[in-house]
Design a protein around this motif. Structure first.
Motif, short mmCIF file in Angstrom:
data_model
loop_
_atom_site.label_atom_id
_atom_site.label_comp_id
_atom_site.label_asym_id
_atom_site.label_seq_id
_atom_site.Cartn_x
_atom_site.Cartn_y
_atom_site.Cartn_z
N ILE A 297 15.40 15.50 19.74
CA ILE A 297 14.35 16.17 19.23
C ILE A 297 15.00 16.58 17.66
CG2 ILE A 297 13.51 16.34 21.28
CD1 ILE A 297 14.14 19.65 20.52
N PHE A 298 16.33 16.45 17.21
CA PHE A 298 16.83 16.95 15.70
C PHE A 298 17.73 16.02 15.54
CE2 PHE A 298 18.63 19.91 19.52
CZ PHE A 298 18.33 20.70 18.96
N GLY A 299 16.52 14.34 15.50
CA GLY A 299 17.17 13.52 14.23
C GLY A 299 17.07 13.06 13.50
N GLN A 300 15.16 14.17 12.65
CA GLN A 300 15.05 14.54 11.64
C GLN A 300 15.40 16.32 10.77
OE1 GLN A 300 14.36 12.05 9.68
NE2 GLN A 300 14.52 10.60 10.96
N ASP A 301 16.32 16.65 11.38
CA ASP A 301 16.63 18.52 11.61
C ASP A 301 18.28 18.31 11.35
OD1 ASP A 301 16.51 20.49 11.54
OD2 ASP A 301 15.53 21.23 12.90
N PRO A 302 18.25 17.92 10.35
CA PRO A 302 20.27 18.25 10.59
C PRO A 302 21.17 19.68 10.49
CG PRO A 302 19.28 17.66 8.29
CD PRO A 302 18.25 17.69 8.45
N ASP A 303 20.59 20.55 10.14
CA ASP A 303 21.09 21.87 10.91
C ASP A 303 20.77 22.60 12.01
OD1 ASP A 303 21.57 21.74 7.62
OD2 ASP A 303 19.68 23.14 7.31
N ASN A 304 19.23 22.00 11.95
CA ASN A 304 19.53 22.46 14.03
C ASN A 304 20.37 21.14 14.43
OD1 ASN A 304 18.06 25.24 13.90
ND2 ASN A 304 16.16 24.07 13.58
N ARG A 305 20.38 20.08 14.38
CA ARG A 305 21.39 19.47 14.73
C ARG A 305 22.85 19.72 14.77
NH1 ARG A 305 19.72 15.67 12.16
NH2 ARG A 305 21.53 14.64 11.37
N ALA A 306 23.41 20.38 13.85
CA ALA A 306 24.59 20.36 14.01
C ALA A 306 25.04 21.86 13.94
CB ALA A 306 24.67 21.06 11.99
N GLY A 307 24.42 22.60 14.18
CA GLY A 307 23.16 24.22 15.15
C GLY A 307 23.89 23.57 16.54
N TYR A 308 23.47 22.47 17.00
CA TYR A 308 23.38 22.53 18.20
C TYR A 308 24.66 22.40 19.04
CZ TYR A 308 22.45 19.82 22.32
OH TYR A 308 22.12 19.26 23.91
N LEU B 27 16.31 9.02 23.31
CA LEU B 27 15.89 7.90 23.33
C LEU B 27 16.03 7.08 22.11
CD1 LEU B 27 11.83 9.63 23.46
CD2 LEU B 27 13.22 7.66 25.24
N SER B 28 16.40 5.16 21.85
CA SER B 28 16.47 4.66 21.43
C SER B 28 15.28 4.41 20.07
CB SER B 28 17.69 3.22 21.79
OG SER B 28 17.79 3.10 20.70
N ASP B 29 15.82 4.15 18.82
CA ASP B 29 15.41 3.32 18.13
C ASP B 29 14.97 1.95 17.81
OD1 ASP B 29 17.51 2.96 16.95
OD2 ASP B 29 17.05 3.81 14.83
N THR B 30 15.64 1.22 18.95
CA THR B 30 15.71 -0.43 18.59
C THR B 30 14.53 -0.94 19.27
OG1 THR B 30 16.31 0.13 21.48
CG2 THR B 30 18.38 -0.07 19.20
N GLU B 31 14.05 -0.04 19.81
CA GLU B 31 12.58 -0.60 20.44
C GLU B 31 11.42 0.14 20.18
OE1 GLU B 31 12.16 -0.84 24.17
OE2 GLU B 31 14.14 -2.42 24.87
N PRO B 32 9.93 -0.07 20.61
CA PRO B 32 8.88 0.97 19.91
C PRO B 32 8.88 2.12 21.23
CG PRO B 32 8.44 -1.48 19.80
CD PRO B 32 9.21 -1.42 20.03
N GLY B 33 9.10 3.76 20.63
CA GLY B 33 8.42 4.11 21.71
C GLY B 33 7.55 5.41 21.31
N ILE C 245 16.38 8.03 18.38
CA ILE C 245 17.55 7.94 17.39
C ILE C 245 18.31 6.53 17.61
CG2 ILE C 245 17.03 10.42 16.71
CD1 ILE C 245 20.19 10.03 18.78
N SER C 246 18.98 6.58 16.19
CA SER C 246 19.94 5.74 16.05
C SER C 246 21.53 6.13 16.53
CB SER C 246 20.27 5.56 14.49
OG SER C 246 21.30 6.13 13.88
N ASP C 247 22.18 4.79 17.21
CA ASP C 247 23.93 4.93 17.69
C ASP C 247 23.92 5.64 16.78
OD1 ASP C 247 23.57 2.96 16.27
OD2 ASP C 247 24.87 1.27 17.45
N SER C 248 24.90 5.39 15.49
CA SER C 248 24.93 6.03 14.52
C SER C 248 24.22 7.07 14.58
CB SER C 248 24.90 5.35 12.74
OG SER C 248 23.57 5.06 12.22
N LEU C 249 23.72 7.99 14.81
CA LEU C 249 23.71 9.51 13.99
C LEU C 249 24.32 10.28 15.26
CD1 LEU C 249 21.69 11.76 12.17
CD2 LEU C 249 20.01 11.51 14.92
N ILE C 250 24.37 9.72 16.80
CA ILE C 250 25.07 10.37 17.47
C ILE C 250 26.30 9.93 16.82
CG2 ILE C 250 25.56 10.17 20.21
CD1 ILE C 250 23.51 8.85 20.86
N ARG C 251 26.51 9.66 16.59
CA ARG C 251 28.20 8.47 15.81
C ARG C 251 28.28 10.06 15.14
NH1 ARG C 251 30.41 4.41 17.98
NH2 ARG C 251 29.16 2.55 19.02
#
Length: 220
Positions: A121-132, A151-157, A162-168
Motif C-alpha cells: 500500500i506504500f508503493g506510491q508513497d515513498p516517505d511512508n514506505r521509508a518510515g515503514y 501484490l505483484s504488478d506482473t499481472e492485472p489485479g 508493486i514491482s520486485d525492484s521496489l522491494i529490492r
C-alpha cells in the motif's frame, strides 16, 4: 498518500475488505510449515487477524497490530469465534513506530515479522514506505526475519501492485534480502474492488487468485 484509519474502519465496519477471506494466506501457512516462523512473532497490519489467530493456535507468541480500531475489534471477535481468545491484538500505526522510539520499545522486538498485504500500500508513497521500513528495522531483532507478501504488478489485479525492484530498493542498508520469488495471494471480490476483478481468476465463491511477491529479508 496512504489512507487514514477512518477509511480502513469503514472497510471493516461494512465488511467490504477484499483481503478478508476467512483464513490465513496459503503462502504464510507454507512458511510456518517450512520452519520460517520462529520465536516471538509480529503480525504487522494484522487486519482480520487470521495469521495471528492461526499462529497463536499453533503455540507461537504472537502480537497482531493494525492502524484501524475497527480491524482490531474485528480480529478480536474473529479470534473468539474461532476458539482462540488468547490471540493478542492492539492498535498501532506501523509507519510512526519507526520514529516513535517509546512506542516501538513498548511493543519490544520480534524474531519474526509477518507482513501480509501491508507493504504494497506504500508503493506510491515513498516517505511512508521509508518510515515503514524504519519501523520494521526497529521492531525486528538483529538476525531476525521479515516476511513480505505483496501484490505483484506482473499481472492485472485488484489492489495496489508493486514491482520486485521496489522491494529490492526499499530494503537496503541494514538488511539482507535473502529471497524474493513469485507467489500467490488470495482475495475476495467485494464491492470495493468490483471494477478491478473482471477477467481475473475468480472462483465460484468469489475468491480471487492474484500474483504476488514473497520476500524474506533478514535484519543485520
Amino acid at each position: 498518500m496512504t489512507q487514514a484509519a477512518e477509511f480502513w474502519n469503514t472497510v471493516y465496519d461494512n465488511d467490504t475488505a477484499p483481503w478478508v477471506i476467512g483464513e490465513p494466506q496459503p503462502a504464510i501457512v507454507a512458511l510456518e510449515r517450512e520452519g520460517w516462523i520462529r520465536g516471538r512473532v509480529l503480525d504487522i497490519g494484522a487486519g482480520a487477524g487470521e495469521h495471528t489467530i492461526a499462529l497463536t493456535a499453533l503455540g507461537y507468541d504472537v502480537t497482531g497490530i493494525d492502524l484501524s480500531p475497527s480491524a482490531v475489534e474485528y480480529a478480536r471477535r474473529n479470534a473468539a469465534g474461532k476458539g482462540v481468545p488468547a490471540a493478542q491484538f492492539r492498535v498501532a500505526d506501523a509507519v510512526r513506530l519507526g520514529a516513535d522510539a517509546a512506542a516501538a520499545a513498548e511493543l519490544g522486538v520480534f524474531d519474526t515479522i509477518v507482513d501480509s498485504a501491508l507493504f504494497h500500500i506504500f508503493g506510491q508513497d515513498p516517505d511512508n514506505r521509508a518510515g515503514y521500513v524504519r519501523a520494521l528495522h526497529a521492531l525486528c531483532r538483529p538476525g531476525g526475519v521479515v516476511h513480505v507478501l505483496a501484490l505483484s504488478d506482473t499481472e492485472p489485479g485488484f489492489g495496489p501492485r508493486i514491482s520486485d525492484s521496489l522491494i529490492r530498493e526499499s530494503f537496503g542498508a541494514g538488511w539482507d534480502l535473502e529471497e524474493l520469488r513469485p507467489s500467490r495471494y488470495l482475495g475476495r471480490a467485494t464491492a470495493l474492488v468490483a471494477d478491478n476483478v473482471a477477467g481475473l481468476d475468480v472462483s465460484e465463491d468469489g475468491i480471487v487468485n492474484a500474483a504476488a511477491w514473497l520476500a524474506r529479508v533478514r535484519r543485520q
